[in-house]
Design a protein around this motif. Structure first.
Motif, PDB file in Angstrom:
ATOM      1  N   LEU A 285       0.841  -1.198   0.000  1.00  0.00           N
ATOM      2  CA  LEU A 285       0.000   0.000   0.000  1.00  0.00           C
ATOM      3  C   LEU A 285       0.874   1.244   0.000  1.00  0.00           C
ATOM      4  O   LEU A 285       1.961   1.269   0.597  1.00  0.00           O
TER       5      LEU A 285
ATOM      6  N   TYR B 262      -3.992  10.132   2.446  1.00  0.00           N
ATOM      7  CA  TYR B 262      -4.418   9.198   1.400  1.00  0.00           C
ATOM      8  C   TYR B 262      -3.699   7.872   1.603  1.00  0.00           C
ATOM      9  O   TYR B 262      -2.468   7.828   1.773  1.00  0.00           O
TER      10      TYR B 262
ATOM     11  N   ASP C 190      -8.069   1.959   3.897  1.00  0.00           N
ATOM     12  CA  ASP C 190      -7.855   2.896   2.801  1.00  0.00           C
ATOM     13  C   ASP C 190      -8.420   4.253   3.224  1.00  0.00           C
ATOM     14  O   ASP C 190      -9.447   4.337   3.905  1.00  0.00           O
TER      15      ASP C 190
ATOM     16  N   SER D 260      -3.803   3.902  -0.201  1.00  0.00           N
ATOM     17  CA  SER D 260      -4.387   3.092  -1.272  1.00  0.00           C
ATOM     18  C   SER D 260      -5.104   1.879  -0.693  1.00  0.00           C
ATOM     19  O   SER D 260      -4.985   1.570   0.499  1.00  0.00           O
TER      20      SER D 260
ATOM     21  N   ASN E  39      -8.998   8.533   2.136  1.00  0.00           N
ATOM     22  CA  ASN E  39      -8.968   9.735   1.302  1.00  0.00           C
ATOM     23  C   ASN E  39      -9.773  10.763   2.080  1.00  0.00           C
ATOM     24  O   ASN E  39     -10.984  10.897   1.906  1.00  0.00           O
TER      25      ASN E  39
END
Length: 738
Positions: A451, A485, A523, A487, A525
């Protein structure tokens, strides 16, 4: 005048201080005799209103005679120094004072050749112990020690002798740690309580072997209980305490405590054993053991051990513990080896558990190795490397096992100044798993998870001068913002070995991870914003602090364990307020902006007038904690009733079930020379049934009585401190202001 031949005016005893005041107040310790720096060793100085010397053999001094050396002082109305007979005789309101004791006497006779000193009809006081008394005769020999004839001893003030000891003779030999007493009678008030033809006692503040004060209590779990500790001073760096505990309901338990200390390490071994517990159906043996060690192998390596175990789930609930409480579900068994240097830290940990009750068995890390490296050799950039290798096992044979290797290099650009800070960093999170015993679990035998994570954080610091109620203050405003952020990769084929979800508070909003351990990495964002304001006084001490923060999710989480129902987190706030000099307030609140309901809250309001004058009100609320709602209200208080009487109490109520879950009340009387305390408490027993299920309906009640005489004046208020610590169990100051 200086007379060199009187160098033998130097003696040693236990210690010295000012005589007790002629009132019922506690004697106030003062520094012992300190000689004039101009006096040389083996010299004395004599001052008097009048002096007469005959052929340098006989010297007579009258009126305010003051004889001092580098170690002691004698004052008297009259003194005669006979050089031919090597004697010094002082009479008339005589006072002898050295660094260890002060004595009032009718006369003092000193043999200047042998160094023997005799004082008649004396009143004395010792410094280290704060003890005082009277003696028909005190004889001091610099080679043999001190002997007292027709002597009494107490630590009570004059006019309030609640207890005292009378003895025909007491002797303290030079260099010995123990004194001897002959024909001793112990009095309470003027009533003789017991007689000892002979006993020994400590005469220094060094640790000594012997019996400690017993403790008597009664409870519904143990019945009437009597504990009698015996302390063994094995060596300067080793000691042990053996405590037989007789319980009317259960039998005789033995508690042992062994301690060691050296230049590189310290440790402790505790063993508690009760054979044939009478309250159990099968009269089984009950036990608890604990071993801790903290050691330094060299300048860089440290070794730590914490190993605990017990016979059954209900041991702590039935007998209590100095190390665990009834709410604990695991006892640790850990071994850690750590290395530290300027850029590197490395650790090897073996983590095991003793599970209490019917709780899901935890995974053991056997072993877990971590290696971290940090360097600033890239200009303004920092490079760090975090790595871990661990093997997880479980006592349940049907559970999967796993080997995990994790590697996370990070490059960061930190910029800091007085007006703000900025941080940009990027991390590659790479984890490898090898999992066994996975049939039917859906887990992968081997899998790799890679990641990418990036984070940008910024904060600004503003301040301005202001005033409030005539006081000049400074207010700060500190906005913070972070973008994070991470992934995504499907992680359902990885087991949960050391991972649980974390609860957020204000500081946790900027953490960047929602789980402990590495089995799940969510994850992300998201944008996090926060604001803190502080009020500082003229001395830059914080009087007020308020923080608000929230996370805004730009995308829904794909990792199922981190999924959420809203596009933003609960609004987290913290408030710390010093309201004047005596009132303090602290609150934490998490408010769902979707439902406008409080998810978690904690409120404390405290009034503190002094160290032992405290009243604190607490409320704690959690809407959902493992499927249960927590809603508790409590009051903790400590307050002197009079100069000698003190009260401590606490009370907690579960508002959901409308019942009191804990109550504690203790009252104590403490004087200069004795103390007594009575404590009553009632709390949930938290016992487990045969299936390992915890009983939340059964309560335990107990009454504890402690009584002690203070043979050392330095013990004053120590009992009160112990009762405060017990009564204020769980107490935390109501504010977190720096």
């Amino acid at each position: 005048m200086q007379i060199n031949q009187l160098s033998l005016l130097l003696f040693t005893l236990s210690s010295g201080t000012v005589l007790a005041q002629s009132s019922t107040s506690c004697p106030t310790p003062v520094a012992g005799y300190i000689a004039d720096e101009k006096i040389l060793e083996d010299q004395i100085r004599v001052r008097a209103n009048r002096a007469e010397i005959q052929q340098n053999n006989l010297a007579t001094f009258d009126g305010k005679v003051n004889i001092v050396s580098d170690k002691a002082q004698i004052t008297a109305n009259k003194a005669v120094i006979d050089k031919a007979n090597t004697q010094l005789n002082a009479t008339g309101n005589v006072s002898y004072h050295d660094s260890q004791m002060r004595v009032q006497s009718t006369d003092v006779l000193l043999n200047t050749d042998s160094g023997k000193l005799a004082m008649s009809d004396t009143e004395y006081q010792l410094t280290q112990f704060g003890g005082r008394g009277a003696a028909d005769l005190i004889e001091i020999d610099q080679n043999k020690g001190v002997a007292l004839t027709g002597v009494s001893y107490t630590t009570c003030p004059i006019g309030a002798e609640d207890w005292k000891i009378n003895a025909s003779s007491i002797s303290i030999e030079q260099g010995k740690l123990w004194g001897e007493a002959i024909n001793t009678v112990f009095y309470v008030k003027d009533v003789p309580v017991f007689y000892l033809p002979y006993f020994i006692f400590p005469v220094s503040n060094q640790r000594q072997s012997g019996f400690l004060f017993p403790e008597i209590n009664t409870s519904s779990a143990t019945g009437l209980s009597y504990e009698q500790p015996f302390y063994w001073n094995i060596a300067p760096n080793y000691d042990a305490t053996f405590t037989p505990r007789v319980m009317s309901k259960r039998g005789v338990q033995l508690k042992t405590n062994f301690r060691y200390l050296n230049e590189q390490s310290l440790g402790q071994v505790n063993i508690e054993y009760l054979p044939n517990d009478q309250e159990t159906i099968d009269d089984r043996d009950r036990y608890f053991y604990r071993y801790t060690h903290n050691g330094k192998l060299n300048d860089n390596w440290l070794l730590n051990i914490d190993f605990n175990g017990l016979s059954d789930d209900n041991y702590i609930a039935d007998f209590g513990s100095d190390f665990y409480n009834r709410a604990d579900t695991h006892l640790y068994k850990t071994l850690s080896l750590n290395y530290y240097s300027d850029n590197i830290d490395f650790s090897v940990n073996f983590r095991d558990f003793e599970v209490i009750g019917d709780h899901q068995d935890n995974y053991r890390a056997l072993p877990e190795m971590k290696f971290n490296y940090l360097t600033e050799q890239f200009g303004s950039f920092e490079f760090s490397l975090a790595s871990e290798l661990a093997y997880f096992d479980n006592k349940l044979a049907e559970q999967p096992t796993a080997t995990r290797f994790h590697l996370a290099p990070t490059i960061a650009l930190p910029l800091r100044s007085q007006w703000g800070e900025f941080l940009a960093e990027a991390t590659w999170l790479n984890t490898y798993y090898n999992q066994d015993n996975i049939d039917g679990t859906g887990l992968a035998e081997e899998t790799t998870r890679s990641l990418g994570q990036s984070r940008v954080f910024g904060a600004l610091y503003f301040d301005r001068d202001t005033s409030w109620l005539g006081s000049h203050l400074r207010q700060t405003l500190e906005p913070k913002i972070q973008y994070l952020y991470t992934s995504y990769k499907d992680q359902n084929n990885i087991g949960l070995y050391d991972t649980t979800r974390l609860l957020n508070d204000f500081n946790g909003l900027f953490r960047g991870q929602e789980f402990t351990g590495l089995d799940r990495i969510s994850d992300n964002n998201q944008i996090t914003v926060g604001l803190t304001t502080r009020i500082l006084d003229e001395n830059s001490r914080e009087q007020f602090k308020l923080s608000l923060g929230q996370i805004f999710y730009l995308e829904d989480n794909k990792v199922l364990a981190a999924s959420k129902d809203d596009d933003r987190s609960a609004l987290a706030s913290e408030l710390d307020w010093q309201i004047g000099s005596k009132w303090f307030a602290h609150t934490e609140l998490q408010l769902s902006t979707k439902t406008d309901k409080v998810e978690r809250s904690s409120i404390s309001l405290e009034y503190q007038l002094s160290e032992d004058k405290i009243v604190q009100i607490n409320h704690r609320f959690v809407r959902n904690l493992s499927g249960e709602q927590i809603d508790q209200f409590g009051v903790t208080a400590s307050w002197p009733i009079t100069e000698n009487w003190h009260w401590v109490g606490r009370w907690y109520k579960d508002l959901s079930s409308q019942r009191t879950i804990e109550s504690y009340a203790g009252v104590q009387y403490e004087s200069c020379c004795w103390s007594i305390s009575l404590v009553s408490q009632r709390h949930l027993s938290n016992r487990f049934d045969v299936f390992g299920q915890q009983n939340s309906q059964e309560f335990e009640s107990s009454i504890n009585l402690k009584f002690s005489f203070k043979f050392s004046g330095t013990e004053a208020r120590s009992g009160r401190r112990n009762m405060l610590e017990d009564g204020l169990f769980g107490y935390k100051q109501a504010y977190l202001i720096n």
